[in-house]
Structures are given as C-alpha cells and as structure tokens.
Design a protein around this motif. Sequence first.
Motif, short mmCIF file in Angstrom:
data_model
loop_
_atom_site.label_atom_id
_atom_site.label_comp_id
_atom_site.label_asym_id
_atom_site.label_seq_id
_atom_site.Cartn_x
_atom_site.Cartn_y
_atom_site.Cartn_z
N ALA A 120 9.89 79.88 20.63
CA ALA A 120 10.55 78.60 20.88
C ALA A 120 9.65 77.69 21.70
CB ALA A 120 11.85 78.84 21.64
N THR A 172 14.72 81.70 23.00
CA THR A 172 14.85 80.27 23.16
C THR A 172 14.34 79.83 24.53
OG1 THR A 172 16.39 78.40 23.07
CG2 THR A 172 17.18 80.39 24.14
N CYS A 194 20.00 79.90 21.49
CA CYS A 194 19.54 78.55 21.82
C CYS A 194 20.19 78.09 23.11
CB CYS A 194 19.88 77.58 20.69
SG CYS A 194 19.10 75.98 20.88
N CYS A 217 21.72 78.16 16.42
CA CYS A 217 21.06 76.95 16.93
C CYS A 217 22.11 75.93 17.35
CB CYS A 217 20.18 76.35 15.84
SG CYS A 217 21.04 76.13 14.27
N ASN A 258 19.36 78.25 10.57
CA ASN A 258 18.49 78.58 11.70
C ASN A 258 18.14 77.40 12.59
OD1 ASN A 258 18.13 81.30 10.86
ND2 ASN A 258 16.66 80.60 9.32
N ALA A 259 18.29 76.18 12.04
CA ALA A 259 17.84 75.02 12.78
C ALA A 259 18.78 73.85 12.53
CB ALA A 259 16.43 74.63 12.33
N THR A 280 12.80 77.83 9.40
CA THR A 280 13.00 78.44 10.72
C THR A 280 13.31 77.41 11.80
OG1 THR A 280 10.69 78.13 11.24
CG2 THR A 280 11.30 80.22 10.21
N SER A 281 12.87 76.16 11.57
CA SER A 281 12.93 75.17 12.64
C SER A 281 12.82 73.78 12.04
CB SER A 281 11.75 75.38 13.59
OG SER A 281 10.55 75.45 12.85
N SER A 289 7.63 79.13 13.86
CA SER A 289 8.93 79.51 14.41
C SER A 289 9.63 78.37 15.13
CB SER A 289 8.75 80.66 15.41
OG SER A 289 7.80 80.26 16.38
N CYS A 290 8.88 77.33 15.52
CA CYS A 290 9.51 76.24 16.25
C CYS A 290 8.73 74.94 16.06
CB CYS A 290 9.60 76.57 17.75
SG CYS A 290 8.07 77.19 18.45
N THR A 291 9.46 73.84 16.07
CA THR A 291 8.81 72.52 15.96
C THR A 291 9.51 71.60 16.94
OG1 THR A 291 10.35 72.01 14.17
CG2 THR A 291 8.13 72.52 13.51
N THR A 326 3.99 72.28 16.68
CA THR A 326 4.46 73.45 15.95
C THR A 326 4.05 74.68 16.74
OG1 THR A 326 2.42 73.46 14.65
CG2 THR A 326 4.34 72.43 13.64
#
Lengths: 73, 332
Positions: free
Chosen positions: B54, B96, B140, B181, B222-223, B266-267, B308-310, B321
């Motif tokens: 995250a 998270t 989250c 999320c 997921n997002a 994922t994100s 995995s995260c943005t 990212t």
Amino acid sequence: MPVINVEDLTDLDKAKMEVTQLKLEVKLERAQVSKCCEEISEYIQSGADEDPLVKGIPEEKNPFKEKGGCVIC
Amino acid sequence: MKKEAEALKTQIEAARKAACDTDMASAASGVAPAPRVQLKTRRTLKGHLAKIYAMHWSTDNKLMVSASQDGKLLIWDSHSGNKVNAVPLKSSWVMTCAYAPSGNLVASGGLDNMCTVYNLKTPVIKTVKELDAHTGYLSCARFLSDTEILTSSGDTTCALWDLETGKQKTVFLNHVGDCMCLALSPDMNSFVSGACDSLAKLWDIRDGQCKQTFQGHTSDINAISFYPSGNAIITGSDDCTCKMYDLRADQEVIGYQDAALNSGVTSLALSVSGRLVFAGYDDFNCNIWDSLKGEKVGVLSGHDNRVSCTGVPVDGMCVCTGSWDSFLKIWN
C-alpha cells in the motif's frame, strides 16, 4: 455502540439484513443516466484543461524533473 | 425471505432500467478523445526489502507513506527521492497504510486485525493508538482528521473510530463478504466500500446507514475511489474490469475492460480532473483509461511484479505506483 460480532450472524440474520436494506433502496429516486453522464462529462472536461497528467507538465515546472549532477535513485 | 428479496431486487432493477436511457460512452460521444498518455518514470524509490502492499500521499503533495511486508512503513520525500522516516511495525503482515490530512499521523494495519496509529511529529515516532476490535484483517484505513479514522475489514464490516478514546463510534454492517477497500467522499459526509461479495456500498458516516448498493462486478472489488465531483464512484475488481457507477442514477454508467486483459485489478487512482483512471493490475502493468470514452489511452510498464497500489497526490502532478517488486515509481 456495541461491538457487533459478525461471526454470530446466522444465515437468517443475513437474509433479514438483506431484505431490510433492499426495502430502503427500492425507495430511492433515480435520476436519468443521460442527465447524470452529461453532468459528469461537463465536470471532467472543465477540469481536464488544468489536469497536469492530461495536458503535460512543462519541464521547468515539473517538481520531478531529472536533476543535473547526482544520480537520484 | 428469499422470495421477498428476489421481488425487491426485481423492482430495483426495473427502476434502474427506467432511468437507463443511455450510457456514458454514448453520452460522451461528442467529447474529443483524451490524448494518448505517455508518462515517464521520474523516480524509482528503492528501500523496501519485500512486497509493497500500500501507499498513500500526504496532502502536501511531496511526502508519501508506503507499507511493505518487510515490516516497515517508509515515509518518502518524493521530490528528492529520499527516505524521511522509517516506522518499524509490530506485525509485518501489513495490508494498508494511510497519511492523515494534517500530516501529523500515519496508520497501518493488516493480518493483525488492528489499525495502529503513529505520531510522526514527536522527536521519536510514537505509537499513539492501537485500534483493536475488528475480528478480521484490516484491508484499508483512511483518516478523516487527527481524531477520526475509517477502517474496512475482512470481518465484513467497516468502522469509524474515535482516536482519542481508541474505541469504535460506528460500525457499518451490511456486506456479506470481506471488505477490501474504502474511499471517502470529497465532502467527507459519506464513504464507499468494496467487498468480496462483489458489491460496492455507499454509507452515511454520521448515521451509519448503508444508502445504496452497486452491483455488476462478478468478483471481489479490490479498489474503489470517488470522482472529484462526488457524484460518481469507480471500482476495480478481480473480474479484470473497472466500472463507473453514478450515485444519482444508482447504476453502472460505463465499464473499463478489454478482452485481452485477463488479470485482476488491484488498485486505482484518478487524475485530478477525473479524466484519467490509473488502474494497477496483476499482470505487472498499470493501464490508463479515458474515463468518459472507456478507451485505454496508455500503459505504465516498468514493474517486475504485480502493481499493488497506485496514488495521485491532491495537486495531480504525478501518479505513483507501488509493486510486489519492492519498488515505488513516480510517473508524469
């Protein structure tokens, strides 16, 4: 607010929760999609001209530009 | 009970169809397409020793926090690329992290079922609170202020906590699958959650009620994110698609998918106007979608493992990212 222990919920509890929620949601007033899309579209377009990732950032104004001298990693 | 549920669902579907006189792509057909977006990697932040799960930008547009299963939160100065702080975690199974709007606090949580809040401004970083009441993993967390935080959990609930007492003020119960999320509305009066029951739900923060439910996805969400206008949300799912739902029409208005894409989302993060959607996928890429046209307008390739995260900072000057390859990249 009491701590709800989710693991104690039976299938019947879950079904009751679902029906209660659906009864709430069936009463919602729904706007026409065309009108909603138009508004979203206008909102986004009015901001897109100033959106740095859409129109690009001039090198001098870019806080992340490559700096001379040391290599940053 | 089941029959009643089915009858109500049919009624709702009929009401939604009645409002569905078009879709976003058709409504936006007159809009000029977004230009092809080619962003360069401006920074590669190296420092984590394991998968990054995250990241979250500070509201100052410079600092950001990232969480990795190497058991650390790292605070980065994105402009210089330097690490500003490292917070060792009691539990390395972190899922998270969040930066408080004030910049004073950060939070983390994961398989320990707890949300831990840290003060960054004391001479030595201190744990301020351990929020312990969820019976499932913390997926989250988002700060409303220095005194309130929202969490989503694998125990299917979301919760609003008082950071002064460390207790839950409100529990949001309606999902029947793990909550994965959450996203706060711009006006901070409501939030949306996405769960493994493939539904997204809109909640009123103050009265604790679920106001709306959005169907359409066929797998875990997921997002999730709010559009800057606050009238629409966007979701990303294991079913490989993203969707925009309008809150007033109470339904999906456009989907972002491609037959060639068969990796889960994922994100996701939105550019500051909402025109661009940055979606991270299991296939190591981050695809860029034109939110109005539903077309892919760019790709961010460079990671060697799942994105995995943005995150896009408040001023919209870049997109970050984070990946299972242990690196964070900043693009613009």
